[in-house]
Scaffold this motif. Structure first.
Motif, PDB file in Angstrom:
ATOM      1  N   ALA A  69       0.835  -1.205   0.000  1.00  0.00           N
ATOM      2  CA  ALA A  69       0.000   0.000   0.000  1.00  0.00           C
ATOM      3  C   ALA A  69       0.869   1.253   0.000  1.00  0.00           C
ATOM      4  O   ALA A  69       0.564   2.233  -0.685  1.00  0.00           O
ATOM      5  CB  ALA A  69      -0.948  -0.003   1.193  1.00  0.00           C
ATOM      6  N   ALA A  70       1.970   1.239   0.758  1.00  0.00           N
ATOM      7  CA  ALA A  70       2.870   2.395   0.810  1.00  0.00           C
ATOM      8  C   ALA A  70       3.477   2.666  -0.559  1.00  0.00           C
ATOM      9  O   ALA A  70       3.561   3.821  -0.997  1.00  0.00           O
ATOM     10  CB  ALA A  70       3.969   2.160   1.846  1.00  0.00           C
ATOM     11  N   ILE A  71       3.884   1.612  -1.245  1.00  0.00           N
ATOM     12  CA  ILE A  71       4.468   1.778  -2.579  1.00  0.00           C
ATOM     13  C   ILE A  71       3.419   2.323  -3.544  1.00  0.00           C
ATOM     14  O   ILE A  71       3.679   3.265  -4.297  1.00  0.00           O
ATOM     15  CB  ILE A  71       5.054   0.439  -3.071  1.00  0.00           C
ATOM     16  N   ALA A  72       2.235   1.761  -3.509  1.00  0.00           N
ATOM     17  CA  ALA A  72       1.160   2.225  -4.400  1.00  0.00           C
ATOM     18  C   ALA A  72       0.757   3.656  -4.066  1.00  0.00           C
ATOM     19  O   ALA A  72       0.475   4.461  -4.960  1.00  0.00           O
ATOM     20  CB  ALA A  72      -0.046   1.299  -4.291  1.00  0.00           C
ATOM     21  N   HIS A  73       0.749   4.004  -2.781  1.00  0.00           N
ATOM     22  CA  HIS A  73       0.369   5.360  -2.385  1.00  0.00           C
ATOM     23  C   HIS A  73       1.410   6.377  -2.836  1.00  0.00           C
ATOM     24  O   HIS A  73       1.082   7.501  -3.223  1.00  0.00           O
ATOM     25  CB  HIS A  73       0.150   5.454  -0.876  1.00  0.00           C
ATOM     26  N   SER A  74       2.668   5.983  -2.789  1.00  0.00           N
ATOM     27  CA  SER A  74       3.726   6.861  -3.277  1.00  0.00           C
ATOM     28  C   SER A  74       3.507   7.184  -4.756  1.00  0.00           C
ATOM     29  O   SER A  74       3.641   8.336  -5.186  1.00  0.00           O
ATOM     30  CB  SER A  74       5.085   6.192  -3.073  1.00  0.00           C
ATOM     31  N   GLU A  75       3.138   6.161  -5.532  1.00  0.00           N
ATOM     32  CA  GLU A  75       2.830   6.377  -6.953  1.00  0.00           C
ATOM     33  C   GLU A  75       1.594   7.266  -7.115  1.00  0.00           C
ATOM     34  O   GLU A  75       1.550   8.120  -8.003  1.00  0.00           O
ATOM     35  CB  GLU A  75       2.620   5.037  -7.662  1.00  0.00           C
ATOM     36  N   HIS A  76       0.614   7.081  -6.250  1.00  0.00           N
ATOM     37  CA  HIS A  76      -0.604   7.910  -6.264  1.00  0.00           C
ATOM     38  C   HIS A  76      -0.237   9.385  -6.048  1.00  0.00           C
ATOM     39  O   HIS A  76      -0.713  10.267  -6.762  1.00  0.00           O
ATOM     40  CB  HIS A  76      -1.571   7.419  -5.179  1.00  0.00           C
ATOM     41  N   GLU A  77       0.622   9.649  -5.060  1.00  0.00           N
ATOM     42  CA  GLU A  77       1.018  11.032  -4.780  1.00  0.00           C
ATOM     43  C   GLU A  77       1.841  11.615  -5.935  1.00  0.00           C
ATOM     44  O   GLU A  77       1.710  12.800  -6.236  1.00  0.00           O
ATOM     45  CB  GLU A  77       1.793  11.115  -3.466  1.00  0.00           C
ATOM     46  N   TRP A 117      -6.780   6.033   2.369  1.00  0.00           N
ATOM     47  CA  TRP A 117      -6.330   5.486   1.086  1.00  0.00           C
ATOM     48  C   TRP A 117      -5.690   4.122   1.285  1.00  0.00           C
ATOM     49  O   TRP A 117      -5.965   3.185   0.556  1.00  0.00           O
ATOM     50  CB  TRP A 117      -5.359   6.462   0.418  1.00  0.00           C
ATOM     51  N   TYR A 118      -4.808   4.010   2.292  1.00  0.00           N
ATOM     52  CA  TYR A 118      -4.158   2.726   2.585  1.00  0.00           C
ATOM     53  C   TYR A 118      -5.205   1.655   2.867  1.00  0.00           C
ATOM     54  O   TYR A 118      -5.128   0.538   2.364  1.00  0.00           O
ATOM     55  CB  TYR A 118      -3.259   2.847   3.823  1.00  0.00           C
ATOM     56  N   ALA A 119      -6.162   1.983   3.728  1.00  0.00           N
ATOM     57  CA  ALA A 119      -7.193   1.010   4.108  1.00  0.00           C
ATOM     58  C   ALA A 119      -7.984   0.554   2.889  1.00  0.00           C
ATOM     59  O   ALA A 119      -8.211  -0.644   2.701  1.00  0.00           O
ATOM     60  CB  ALA A 119      -8.119   1.612   5.154  1.00  0.00           C
ATOM     61  N   ALA A 120      -8.391   1.512   2.055  1.00  0.00           N
ATOM     62  CA  ALA A 120      -9.151   1.165   0.854  1.00  0.00           C
ATOM     63  C   ALA A 120      -8.318   0.280  -0.075  1.00  0.00           C
ATOM     64  O   ALA A 120      -8.822  -0.696  -0.639  1.00  0.00           O
ATOM     65  CB  ALA A 120      -9.595   2.434   0.123  1.00  0.00           C
ATOM     66  N   TYR A 121      -7.042   0.603  -0.217  1.00  0.00           N
ATOM     67  CA  TYR A 121      -6.155  -0.180  -1.084  1.00  0.00           C
ATOM     68  C   TYR A 121      -6.001  -1.610  -0.558  1.00  0.00           C
ATOM     69  O   TYR A 121      -6.131  -2.578  -1.307  1.00  0.00           O
ATOM     70  CB  TYR A 121      -4.778   0.495  -1.175  1.00  0.00           C
ATOM     71  N   MET A 122      -5.725  -1.730   0.731  1.00  0.00           N
ATOM     72  CA  MET A 122      -5.480  -3.048   1.313  1.00  0.00           C
ATOM     73  C   MET A 122      -6.712  -3.944   1.235  1.00  0.00           C
ATOM     74  O   MET A 122      -6.609  -5.133   0.920  1.00  0.00           O
ATOM     75  CB  MET A 122      -5.000  -2.898   2.753  1.00  0.00           C
ATOM     76  N   ILE A 123      -7.881  -3.385   1.484  1.00  0.00           N
ATOM     77  CA  ILE A 123      -9.108  -4.160   1.412  1.00  0.00           C
ATOM     78  C   ILE A 123      -9.402  -4.562  -0.029  1.00  0.00           C
ATOM     79  O   ILE A 123      -9.728  -5.718  -0.314  1.00  0.00           O
ATOM     80  CB  ILE A 123     -10.294  -3.373   2.017  1.00  0.00           C
ATOM     81  N   ALA A 124      -9.274  -3.620  -0.957  1.00  0.00           N
ATOM     82  CA  ALA A 124      -9.539  -3.925  -2.368  1.00  0.00           C
ATOM     83  C   ALA A 124      -8.562  -4.966  -2.897  1.00  0.00           C
ATOM     84  O   ALA A 124      -8.955  -5.887  -3.625  1.00  0.00           O
ATOM     85  CB  ALA A 124      -9.472  -2.649  -3.210  1.00  0.00           C
ATOM     86  N   GLU A 125      -7.298  -4.836  -2.523  1.00  0.00           N
ATOM     87  CA  GLU A 125      -6.293  -5.794  -2.993  1.00  0.00           C
ATOM     88  C   GLU A 125      -6.635  -7.198  -2.517  1.00  0.00           C
ATOM     89  O   GLU A 125      -6.605  -8.159  -3.289  1.00  0.00           O
ATOM     90  CB  GLU A 125      -4.906  -5.389  -2.477  1.00  0.00           C
ATOM     91  N   GLN A 126      -6.982  -7.334  -1.251  1.00  0.00           N
ATOM     92  CA  GLN A 126      -7.256  -8.663  -0.718  1.00  0.00           C
ATOM     93  C   GLN A 126      -8.581  -9.226  -1.235  1.00  0.00           C
ATOM     94  O   GLN A 126      -8.701 -10.427  -1.455  1.00  0.00           O
ATOM     95  CB  GLN A 126      -7.255  -8.633   0.809  1.00  0.00           C
ATOM     96  N   ALA A 127      -9.559  -8.348  -1.452  1.00  0.00           N
ATOM     97  CA  ALA A 127     -10.865  -8.806  -1.938  1.00  0.00           C
ATOM     98  C   ALA A 127     -10.868  -9.064  -3.437  1.00  0.00           C
ATOM     99  O   ALA A 127     -11.814  -9.631  -3.976  1.00  0.00           O
ATOM    100  CB  ALA A 127     -11.932  -7.783  -1.576  1.00  0.00           C
ATOM    101  N   GLY A 128      -9.826  -8.604  -4.136  1.00  0.00           N
ATOM    102  CA  GLY A 128      -9.766  -8.788  -5.569  1.00  0.00           C
ATOM    103  C   GLY A 128     -10.665  -7.828  -6.334  1.00  0.00           C
ATOM    104  O   GLY A 128     -11.093  -8.123  -7.441  1.00  0.00           O
ATOM    105  N   THR A 129     -10.936  -6.672  -5.720  1.00  0.00           N
ATOM    106  CA  THR A 129     -11.773  -5.666  -6.378  1.00  0.00           C
ATOM    107  C   THR A 129     -10.876  -4.547  -6.918  1.00  0.00           C
ATOM    108  O   THR A 129      -9.662  -4.570  -6.717  1.00  0.00           O
ATOM    109  CB  THR A 129     -12.821  -5.089  -5.403  1.00  0.00           C
ATOM    110  N   GLU A 130     -11.484  -3.570  -7.575  1.00  0.00           N
ATOM    111  CA  GLU A 130     -10.719  -2.501  -8.200  1.00  0.00           C
ATOM    112  C   GLU A 130      -9.942  -1.693  -7.169  1.00  0.00           C
ATOM    113  O   GLU A 130     -10.483  -1.244  -6.161  1.00  0.00           O
ATOM    114  CB  GLU A 130     -11.666  -1.580  -8.969  1.00  0.00           C
ATOM    115  N   LEU A 131      -8.652  -1.486  -7.442  1.00  0.00           N
ATOM    116  CA  LEU A 131      -7.785  -0.731  -6.534  1.00  0.00           C
ATOM    117  C   LEU A 131      -7.996   0.770  -6.718  1.00  0.00           C
ATOM    118  O   LEU A 131      -8.275   1.233  -7.824  1.00  0.00           O
ATOM    119  CB  LEU A 131      -6.320  -1.068  -6.815  1.00  0.00           C
ATOM    120  N   PRO A 132      -7.842   1.543  -5.630  1.00  0.00           N
ATOM    121  CA  PRO A 132      -7.925   3.012  -5.783  1.00  0.00           C
ATOM    122  C   PRO A 132      -6.732   3.514  -6.580  1.00  0.00           C
ATOM    123  O   PRO A 132      -5.673   2.909  -6.592  1.00  0.00           O
ATOM    124  CB  PRO A 132      -7.892   3.522  -4.344  1.00  0.00           C
ATOM    125  N   VAL A 133      -6.908   4.642  -7.252  1.00  0.00           N
ATOM    126  CA  VAL A 133      -5.821   5.255  -8.032  1.00  0.00           C
ATOM    127  C   VAL A 133      -5.505   6.629  -7.510  1.00  0.00           C
ATOM    128  O   VAL A 133      -6.203   7.211  -6.772  1.00  0.00           O
ATOM    129  CB  VAL A 133      -6.132   5.320  -9.538  1.00  0.00           C
TER     130      VAL A 133
END
Length: 85
Positions: free
Chosen positions: A48-56, A69-85
Motif C-alpha cells: 500500500a505504501a508503494i502504491a500510495h507513493s505512486e498515487h502522490e 487510502w491505505y485502508a481502501a487499497y489493502m481491502i480492495a487488494e485482498q478482496a480482488g476488487t478494483e484498486l484506488p488510483v
C-alpha cells in the motif's frame, strides 16, 4: 433454518430462545478480509505504501488522508476488487 427452545421459570413466565443456523442471502459479507499473520499485514502495508507513493506522484500533492487510502487499497487488494488510483 432455525431451532427453538421454550423455557418456563418458577413464576410461570415463558420465553423462547431462537438459534438462527442459516442466514438469508445478503446477510453475510462475502468480501470480508483478514490478515492471518503479522507478516501478511506488514507486507500489505508495504504494498500500500508503494502504491500510495505512486498515487502522490500522479496527483503531484501530498495526501493528508493517507490512512483512508491505505485502508481502501489493502481491502480492495485482498478482496480482488478494483484498486484506488
Amino acid at each position: 433454518m432455525s431451532t427453538t427452545d421454550t423455557q418456563t421459570d418458577s413464576d410461570g413466565n415463558t420465553w423462547t430462545d431462537w438459534e438462527v443456523t442459516n442466514r438469508l442471502p445478503g446477510r453475510i459479507t462475502t468480501t470480508a478480509t483478514t490478515f492471518s499473520s503479522h507478516r501478511d499485514l506488514m507486507n500489505a502495508l508495504l504494498r500500500a505504501a508503494i502504491a500510495h507513493s505512486e498515487h502522490e506522484k500522479r496527483t503531484g500533492t501530498e495526501d493528508p488522508n493517507w490512512p483512508d487510502w491505505y485502508a481502501a487499497y489493502m481491502i480492495a487488494e485482498q478482496a480482488g476488487t478494483e484498486l484506488p488510483v
